[in-house]
Design an enzyme around this catalytic site. Structure first.
Site, mmCIF file in Angstrom:
data_model
loop_
_atom_site.group_PDB
_atom_site.id
_atom_site.type_symbol
_atom_site.label_atom_id
_atom_site.label_comp_id
_atom_site.label_asym_id
_atom_site.label_seq_id
_atom_site.Cartn_x
_atom_site.Cartn_y
_atom_site.Cartn_z
ATOM 1 N N SER A 65 -42.419 -163.487 -51.949
ATOM 2 C CA SER A 65 -42.770 -164.865 -51.585
ATOM 3 C C SER A 65 -42.025 -165.948 -52.364
ATOM 4 C CB SER A 65 -44.269 -165.091 -51.779
ATOM 5 O OG SER A 65 -44.941 -164.811 -50.584
ATOM 6 N N LYS A 68 -39.600 -167.920 -50.478
ATOM 7 C CA LYS A 68 -40.037 -168.958 -49.528
ATOM 8 C C LYS A 68 -39.669 -170.359 -50.005
ATOM 9 C CE LYS A 68 -44.009 -166.160 -48.005
ATOM 10 N NZ LYS A 68 -45.461 -165.952 -48.143
ATOM 11 N N TYR A 193 -36.213 -162.064 -42.194
ATOM 12 C CA TYR A 193 -37.284 -162.369 -43.156
ATOM 13 C C TYR A 193 -37.483 -161.230 -44.161
ATOM 14 C CZ TYR A 193 -42.013 -163.250 -44.926
ATOM 15 O OH TYR A 193 -43.111 -163.434 -45.742
ATOM 16 N N TYR A 245 -50.647 -168.728 -54.375
ATOM 17 C CA TYR A 245 -51.605 -168.239 -53.377
ATOM 18 C C TYR A 245 -52.876 -169.089 -53.408
ATOM 19 C CZ TYR A 245 -48.378 -164.299 -53.381
ATOM 20 O OH TYR A 245 -47.261 -163.528 -53.306
ATOM 21 N N VAL A 263 -45.493 -160.933 -54.287
ATOM 22 C CA VAL A 263 -46.266 -159.703 -54.439
ATOM 23 C C VAL A 263 -45.528 -158.586 -55.196
ATOM 24 C CG1 VAL A 263 -47.865 -159.993 -52.504
ATOM 25 C CG2 VAL A 263 -45.635 -158.931 -52.113
HETATM 26 N N1 GLU Z 1 -42.695 -159.962 -47.875
HETATM 27 C C1 GLU Z 1 -44.069 -160.213 -48.183
HETATM 28 C C2 GLU Z 1 -44.873 -160.441 -46.915
HETATM 29 O O1 GLU Z 1 -44.433 -161.136 -46.038
HETATM 30 C C3 GLU Z 1 -44.138 -161.407 -49.083
HETATM 31 C C4 GLU Z 1 -45.558 -161.696 -49.464
HETATM 32 C C5 GLU Z 1 -45.704 -162.301 -50.812
HETATM 33 O O2 GLU Z 1 -44.929 -162.077 -51.743
HETATM 34 O O3 GLU Z 1 -46.692 -163.035 -50.939
HETATM 35 O O4 GLU Z 1 -45.948 -159.919 -46.784
#
Ligand code: GLU
Length: 309
Positions: A65, A68, A193, A245, A263
């Site tokens: 994440s 992002k 992604y 989060y 994560v």
């Molecule tokens: N690739 C993970 C997903 O889309 C990233 C989630 C994360 O790190 O919060 O579930």
């Protein structure tokens, strides 16, 4: 002046590491399960180029994440604020990162922010390029510039492992396609992604990227404006409101700096005007944040008065 020796940082890491046994590595992406739950490494990168590190700094981890934030910066540079925020909102959700509930219950049916999976998928869909290869290449080049490390690439095994199992993310994509938030082929978007999330680096690279954000998008070593000022500001604001989060509010009170976790156990911090922080600790708490990483940031914030509030 915070932390000016590796030993000082090492002592803080040792203290924070005691939290790791209470956490658990992510296993919903099968390849992430191989991580060693007791690992904790950290680095600090100052704008004058000095850096300090502790723990096994050679440990590579995937951004998940954390990517992002960077895809958001690139999509904003490619398409502009008006286009991006016509498809993705700017509000925290209070829900888990992969929740689908507000996509349906909220009107209009666009994701509430770019840090939850639905929002991030919509943002990645906006990265410009003729095909997935070109779009990935542009994202990788951008990240290579932000870290100053031109060998950065993505981890194929982890990308494949997520691609094969990302049913919930596919569901989010199909929902958004139905509601005209995205208009590309879902498998193509998932391909891009999952590779974006699998981009791999170490804590020092992450700290340097955090430092660019801390310095309003300027590469401190060569003065290049890698991210326009107003876009760096947007990214940092999302990091504060939604970066950790559904624990972002508590984190803002306890630690008080823009930060983004993933994560895999990575956390990128940007202490405005001061320095960047990169942490890797794969044991996660129940919200998905690195449990020892959070402890380390808490200790650092108190010891060095880092909170911006
Ligand atoms: N690739 C993970 C997903 O889309 C990233 C989630 C994360 O790190 O919060 O579930």
């Amino acid at each position: 002046m915070p932390c000016r020796t590796n030993e000082e940082l090492q002592n803080l890491v040792e203290e924070a590491k005691r939290e790791a046994p209470a956490g658990k590595v992510a296993d919903y992406i099968p390849a992430l399960e191989k991580a060693n739950s007791s690992d904790l490494s950290a680095a600090i990168f100052y704008p004058d180029g000095t850096c300090y590190s502790a723990g096994d700094i050679k440990d590579q981890f995937t951004l998940q994440s954390i990517s992002k934030v960077i895809s958001l910066a690139l999509a904003l540079m490619d398409r502009g604020e008006e286009k991006v925020f016509s498809l993705v909102g700017q509000e925290p959700t209070g829900d888990p990162f992969n929740s689908i509930v507000k996509l349906e219950s909220h009107s209009p049916n666009k994701p509430l922010n770019p840090m939850i999976n639905a929002g991030a998928l919509a943002v990645t869909h906006l990265i410009a390029g003729v095909d997935v290869t070109e779009r990935l290449e542009r994202l990788l080049c951008f990240i290579q510039d932000l870290t100053g490390n031109h060998s950065i690439t993505y981890n194929k095994d982890i990308a494949e492992s997520e691609f094969e199992t990302a049913f919930l993310n596919r569901a989010l994509c199909y929902f958004m396609k139905q509601h005209c938030v995205i208009d590309e082929d879902v498998e193509e978007l998932m391909n891009l992604y999952t590779k974006q999330c699998a981009i791999e680096m170490n804590s020092l690279d992450l700290a340097r990227m955090g430092c660019v954000l801390a310095m309003d998008g300027v590469d401190p070593l060569n003065g290049r404006q890698l991210i326009p000022f107003h876009i760096a500001r947007i990214c940092k604001t999302f990091m504060v409101t939604c970066g950790m989060y559904n624990a972002s509010g508590e984190f803002a009170i306890k630690v008080g700096i823009p930060a983004k976790s993933g994560v895999s156990g990575g956390v990128m911090g940007a202490v405005p005007g001061r320095f960047g922080i990169g942490i890797y600790g794969p044991a996660l708490d129940e919200k998905g944040n690195s449990i020892a990483g959070l402890k380390l940031l808490d200790i650092m914030s108190k010891k060095y008065s880092l909170s911006m509030f």
